[in-house]
Structure formats: structure tokens, C-alpha cells
Design an enzyme around this catalytic site. Structure first.
Site, short mmCIF file in Angstrom:
data_model
loop_
_atom_site.label_atom_id
_atom_site.label_comp_id
_atom_site.label_asym_id
_atom_site.label_seq_id
_atom_site.Cartn_x
_atom_site.Cartn_y
_atom_site.Cartn_z
N CYS A 94 2.55 7.16 -36.11
CA CYS A 94 2.57 8.60 -36.33
C CYS A 94 2.67 9.41 -35.03
O CYS A 94 3.75 9.50 -34.45
CB CYS A 94 1.37 9.00 -37.17
SG CYS A 94 1.62 10.56 -38.03
N ARG A 128 3.81 19.69 -44.87
CA ARG A 128 3.39 18.36 -44.41
C ARG A 128 3.75 17.31 -45.46
O ARG A 128 3.76 17.60 -46.66
CB ARG A 128 1.88 18.35 -44.16
CG ARG A 128 1.44 19.28 -43.05
CD ARG A 128 -0.01 19.05 -42.66
NE ARG A 128 -0.20 17.80 -41.95
CZ ARG A 128 0.07 17.65 -40.65
NH1 ARG A 128 0.54 18.65 -39.93
NH2 ARG A 128 -0.13 16.48 -40.07
N HIS A 191 -0.59 5.10 -41.70
CA HIS A 191 -1.98 4.84 -41.37
C HIS A 191 -2.53 3.95 -42.48
O HIS A 191 -1.83 3.61 -43.42
CB HIS A 191 -2.79 6.14 -41.35
CG HIS A 191 -2.21 7.20 -40.47
ND1 HIS A 191 -2.42 7.24 -39.11
CD2 HIS A 191 -1.44 8.28 -40.75
CE1 HIS A 191 -1.81 8.29 -38.60
NE2 HIS A 191 -1.21 8.94 -39.57
#
Ligand code: GLN
Length: 239
Positions: A94, A128, A191
Site C-alpha cells: 500500500c 477511497r 493488508h
């Protein structure tokens, strides 16, 4: 007794969210279970890079964390590019995935420069991209993880996608790619932490590191039944 396998953990303070630290733990523990010594060296701002490194791992972070590490990371660009050319396996997630590319244009119009280890660019979008992800990689099976990023990443011709998005958004929400790989460098938005949930990728990184030192190795299989159960549960979660 061979030297320990040395893992550099980049910016554990600023770039370490959603359990990314678990990637380092998974690598070290899977090495130890197989009888290798593993040494984790935190590389924070201003620290010298250890002279011999077997693996490099870095996680994600807020834009503000990326601001904090940008110039220190740039100062390491020559070393990191040389290590990547030399085949050192690396995993970046990320925020550091973005900064291992050429640049990240943030939503407030700033440009964070990257080290160009990976041929890719990132621009923040209006919303997002958040949620659970399942991405199909040929070599490592389904990659399972969690994404939360504003950045839309586009790969250049020198980077191959790591996986194809099944569920989720991945690099940009439009071209169905997730992550990138080039030489032995792997970048991803996932993640989770990623490696505890995706042991095939963890073992691939370990195998690359050991091979650079010892030549071809056969990794002893580990008992991953609990992990397999966790993967099944995670893969079935709603977005
Ligand atoms: N700040 C970056 C973005 O939002 C990275 C976020 C992250 O590492 N989770 O795109």
C-alpha cells in the site's frame, strides 16, 4: 551454522497499518519453523541499511506517514534499485508500494516522489477503495486481504500485475489488476496481514532469499491447516 536470514523492516513506525507487521512475523516464523535463524532489522529514518540483506519488507500508512518517510526513502533509492536488480526479494504494501513506484499524487494536489524500484504511478481518486479482496494469482493461488486506499495505481511496461481482482478494487478499480511484480520485488494493496493469510507467497519470498544464498532449496512443507481454515472464512466475507 549459517548466518541468520536478515529481514529489513522499513519504517515500522510510520508505515505499519492493518497488521502489516505480521508480514515480517510470518517470514521470520516460517524460517524458524524450518530450522533457519531469522533476524529482523528495523530500518527507520536515518538508520543505515545493513550491509547484507536477504529480504526487504515495508507496509502501508496514511498520506501523512508517507510524507514523513518520503525524503529518507529517496535517499536510499540507489541502494534499493541496486538490490532489486541484484534479485533481493522485497514485499511492499500500500503506502510503500506507492512510494516504490515513480510518484504518488495525493488528493490535495501534492506529489510524493517514489524510488522507482517498481515501474508504476499512483494518483489519488475521489473516493477511497475499501474492503475485503480476493485476487487470483497464478503462482500463489488466491491472494486474500483487505484494502483501504485513495490511490489509483497504473503499471508501466516493466511491471507485471501480481494478481487479477476477483472481489475488490485492486490497483485502480478499473483494469482488474492487483499489485505488481518485477524481478523479485512484489507490491500490493493487500493488508491482512498479507503473508500470514497467504503462505504460498510467504514461502515464495523465503525460497527466493534462501536460493540467493545457498542455491536451489526445497522448503519443507509446514502444517497450514489452520491458515487454510482462516483463508476459507476470509474469502467468504462480504466485501
Ligand atoms: N495513503 C495511501 C492511500 O490512501 C496509502 C494508504 C494505505 O497504505 N493503506 O492511497
Amino acid at each position: 551454522m549459517t548466518d541468520p536470514v536478515r529481514i529489513a523492516h522499513l519504517y515500522a513506525r510510520e508505515m505499519n497499518i492493518y497488521g502489516d507487521h505480521g508480514n515480517v512475523l510470518a517470514l521470520a516464523q516460517r524460517l524458524r519453523w524450518r530450522g533457519y535463524e531469522a533476524e529482523v532489522v528495523e530500518v527507520n529514518r536515518g538508520d543505515a541499511l545493513p550491509d547484507r540483506l536477504d529480504l526487504v519488507v515495508g507496509g502501508g500508512g496514511q498520506d501523512s506517514g508517507q510524507d514523513l518517510v518520503e525524503s529518507d526513502l529517496l535517499s536510499r533509492g540507489t541502494d534499493l534499485r541496486a538490490m532489486a536488480d541484484d534479485g533481493v526479494p522485497m514485499l511492499v504494501v500500500c503506502g510503500l508500494y506507492q512510494l516504490f513506484g515513480h510518484a504518488f499524487r495525493t488528493s490535495d494536489g501534492r506529489v510524493l516522489r517514489g524510488v522507482g524500484v517498481l515501474d508504476l504511478e499512483t494518483t489519488a481518486g475521489s473516493g477511497r477503495l475499501i474492503g475485503n479482496v480476493v485476487a487470483h494469482s497464478g503462482a500463489f493461488g488466491d491472494l486474500i486481504g483487505y484494502e483501504n486506499h485513495s490511490g489509483r495505481t497504473t503499471l508501466g511496461t516493466d511491471a507485471q500485475p501480481l494478481a487479477r481482482v476477483g472481489r475488490g478494487m485492486g490497483n485502480n478499480g478499473t483494469d482488474h489488476t492487483e499489485g505488481a511484480r518485477s524481478r523479485n520485488v512484489f507490491g500490493t494493496y493487500l493488508h491482512g496481514a498479507l503473508l500470514p493469510k497467504n503462505p504460498a507467497l510467504a514461502d515464495h519470498l523465503i525460497g527466493l532469499a534462501l536460493e540467493r544464498r545457498h542455491g536451489a532449496v526445497q522448503l519443507r512443507p509446514l502444517d497450514d491447516r489452520v491458515t487454510e481454515q482462516a483463508r476459507r472464512v476470509a474469502a467468504g466475507r462480504p466485501r
